[in-house]
Design a protein around this motif. Structure first.
Motif, PDB file in Angstrom:
ATOM      1  N   ARG A   1      24.577  47.888 -61.037  1.00 49.55           N
ATOM      2  CA  ARG A   1      23.329  47.865 -61.795  1.00 49.55           C
ATOM      3  C   ARG A   1      22.442  49.050 -61.406  1.00 49.55           C
ATOM      4  O   ARG A   1      22.534  49.567 -60.283  1.00 49.55           O
ATOM      5  N   VAL A   2      21.602  49.454 -62.310  1.00 47.53           N
ATOM      6  CA  VAL A   2      20.659  50.533 -62.024  1.00 47.53           C
ATOM      7  C   VAL A   2      19.742  50.107 -60.883  1.00 47.53           C
ATOM      8  O   VAL A   2      19.117  49.051 -60.926  1.00 47.53           O
ATOM      9  N   GLY A   3      19.690  50.923 -59.834  1.00 50.61           N
ATOM     10  CA  GLY A   3      18.827  50.639 -58.705  1.00 50.61           C
ATOM     11  C   GLY A   3      19.461  49.822 -57.602  1.00 50.61           C
ATOM     12  O   GLY A   3      18.832  49.594 -56.563  1.00 50.61           O
ATOM     13  N   ARG A   4      20.706  49.378 -57.782  1.00 50.13           N
ATOM     14  CA  ARG A   4      21.333  48.558 -56.729  1.00 50.13           C
ATOM     15  C   ARG A   4      21.652  49.404 -55.501  1.00 50.13           C
ATOM     16  O   ARG A   4      21.573  48.919 -54.375  1.00 50.13           O
ATOM     17  N   PHE A   5      22.014  50.665 -55.712  1.00 49.06           N
ATOM     18  CA  PHE A   5      22.268  51.590 -54.606  1.00 49.06           C
ATOM     19  C   PHE A   5      21.484  52.869 -54.864  1.00 49.06           C
ATOM     20  O   PHE A   5      21.392  53.335 -56.011  1.00 49.06           O
ATOM     21  N   ASP A   6      20.927  53.430 -53.806  1.00 52.99           N
ATOM     22  CA  ASP A   6      20.167  54.666 -53.987  1.00 52.99           C
ATOM     23  C   ASP A   6      21.114  55.858 -54.049  1.00 52.99           C
ATOM     24  O   ASP A   6      22.342  55.709 -54.051  1.00 52.99           O
ATOM     25  N   ALA A   7      20.536  57.058 -54.092  1.00 55.63           N
ATOM     26  CA  ALA A   7      21.341  58.262 -54.256  1.00 55.63           C
ATOM     27  C   ALA A   7      22.291  58.506 -53.095  1.00 55.63           C
ATOM     28  O   ALA A   7      23.286  59.226 -53.229  1.00 55.63           O
TER      29      ALA A   7
END
Length: 463
Positions: A194-200
């Protein structure tokens, strides 16, 4: 064909018991719905509730049209049922309406497991496609292998048992839970996190569900329903045991309910303390997931193990779940409900556990009506040799392979067609407002809709 009064009474009692068990299993759909709704963010609550209803509705149609026939339609074919026969409501029919309803309640649970793995980022149309295919074809074929009397892995076949045993999966640690989990794994893997589940940098970011109350409610409903799932799999309560001191299947039903309870409870408490050591606080959601993991694991061997062995099953299931959750985070694998780890890992462990701890007396009770003089493999640790354990390992491997080669291409095709994952702007705004006309909660809608709607419209303009 005329039947005696005694046969009529026996058939009536068996039918009532089986239907009551089917109703309990169906209650688990409500448990799944509450658990899923509480485990996602509020902006996706309407979507996840709808998908749970659709899993049941679509699964009902596909299982009636195709699934039941593929599962039980022709016992002479070891790989798939081919006889699309009409069900008959008579005692001497091979399968009657009550048996169909019980099996249907199992079938619609499978897609619900998969839905949890791909929650919060999947287009609604994709649910319709995979749910129909999974309930109508993929799952029933596995059922035929393991539960049909003529299936090549069946432990209840009258002849040609693999290694003299067949795989013991009494209520479906593999047939139900592992099938749904493997399908969910491929859906989640192909979609991505999902968008935002893991950072860069790949660091996990917290995305807790919005309502712990619903999660706890759903867990207790699942616990309640599991008393139909496991003990109810003795689909005939009145089966006389001709040559033992026991009198019928009912002598094992109570024990099956106890082993189910002990495994779930042990897994719940171990997960609670295990997670406390890892994260530093007590979490009700950890207990809930641990409970369900224990239930999943014991489902295979619930009828053939001692209560003390069920405690061992639950203890190990908790650590399987904890370990797989840690691994999933390290691999940047995102399953919002931990369905792959829970139903897949604990389901596979449950099959192996049965191959280690099944008791000979109970195996003969469950699969040979307690007939004396029968010899068949049982748990390796209990002195029963390798035959049963090898069959259990084979079941794990063939389920993983079968679901991979069927559901993997389905999810990949949906992905390539652009109808699997929702656009990023809609995911950020929430599926409820982008796809379902509004939020599930009025207060949440009044508080957040202007902000989310403005973000959504701005992204639409930019695109």
């Amino acid at each position: 064909m005329e039947i005696s009064w005694e046969q009529s009474v026996r058939y009536s009692i068996n039918t009532i018991y089986l239907l009551f068990s089917a109703y309990l299993v169906f209650v688990m759909q409500l448990g799944f719905a509450m658990l899923c709704a509480g485990s996602v963010r509020a902006k996706n609550a309407m979507n996840i509730m709808l998908t749970n209803v659709v899993d049941a509705v679509v699964g009902s149609i596909s299982y009636y049209l195709f699934g039941f026939a593929f599962a039980f339609g022709d016992s002479s074919n070891p790989f798939i049922g081919t006889n699309f026969f009409a069900l008959k409501d008579i005692p001497n029919a091979s399968y009657d309406y009550s048996f169909f309803l019980f099996q249907w309640a199992f079938a619609i649970a499978v897609a619900g497991i998969t839905s949890g793995s791909i929650a919060e980022r999947t287009q609604f149309s994709a649910y319709l496609v995979f749910s129909f295919f999974l309930s109508g074809f993929v799952y029933p074929v596995v059922v035929h292998w393991v539960w049909s009397s003529g299936g090549w892995l069946s432990s209840s076949s009258s002849s040609n048992l693999m290694f003299g045993s067949g795989a013991i999966d009494f209520a479906g640690s593999g047939v139900v839970h592992l099938v749904g989990a493997v399908a969910g794994f491929w859906g989640s893997f192909i979609e991505g996190p999902r968008v935002g589940r893991f950072d860069a940098f790949g660091k996990p970011m917290p995305m807790r569900g919005h309502n712990a109350t619903l999660v706890v409610l759903g867990t207790f409903l699942l616990w309640f329903g599991w008393f139909g799932f496991n003990p109810g799999s003795f689909d005939k309560i009145l089966v006389a045991y001709p040559s033992t001191t026991d009198q019928g299947n009912w002598t094992a039903i109570g024990r099956t309910a106890v082993t189910t309870t002990l495994a779930g409870s042990t897994a719940g408490i171990v997960t609670l303390f295990g997670r406390r050591l890892l994260v530093g606080h007590w979490d009700a959601l950890d207990v809930c997931n641990g409970l369900i993991g224990g239930f999943v694991a014991i489902t295979s061997g619930c009828s053939v193990v001692e209560p003390w062995a069920a405690i061992v099953c639950g203890f190990c299931a908790a650590w399987v779940l904890i370990g797989l959750n840690i691994l999933a985070v390290k691999l940047n694998f995102d399953d919002p409900l931990e369905a792959t780890q829970l139903h897949g890992g604990c389901g596979a462990w449950g099959l192996i556990f049965t191959g280690l701890f099944a008791k000979e007396e109970f195996v003969i009770q469950a699969y040979n009506s307690g007939v004396s003089g029968v010899v068949r493999p049982y748990g390796l640790i209990m002195g029963g040799g390798w035959g049963l354990l090898v069959c259990q390992v084979i079941e794990v491997l063939v389920i993983v392979t079968w679901v991979t080669v069927t559901m993997g291409p389905v999810f990949y095709a949906l992905h390539q067609l652009g109808i699997l994952r929702i656009p990023i702007d809609e995911e950020i705004a929430g599926l409820d407002i982008s796809s379902h006309g509004g939020y599930a909660y009025n207060a949440h809608q009044e508080e957040n809709q202007p902000r989310f709607y403005a973000d959504y419209m701005r992204m639409q303009e930019q695109s």
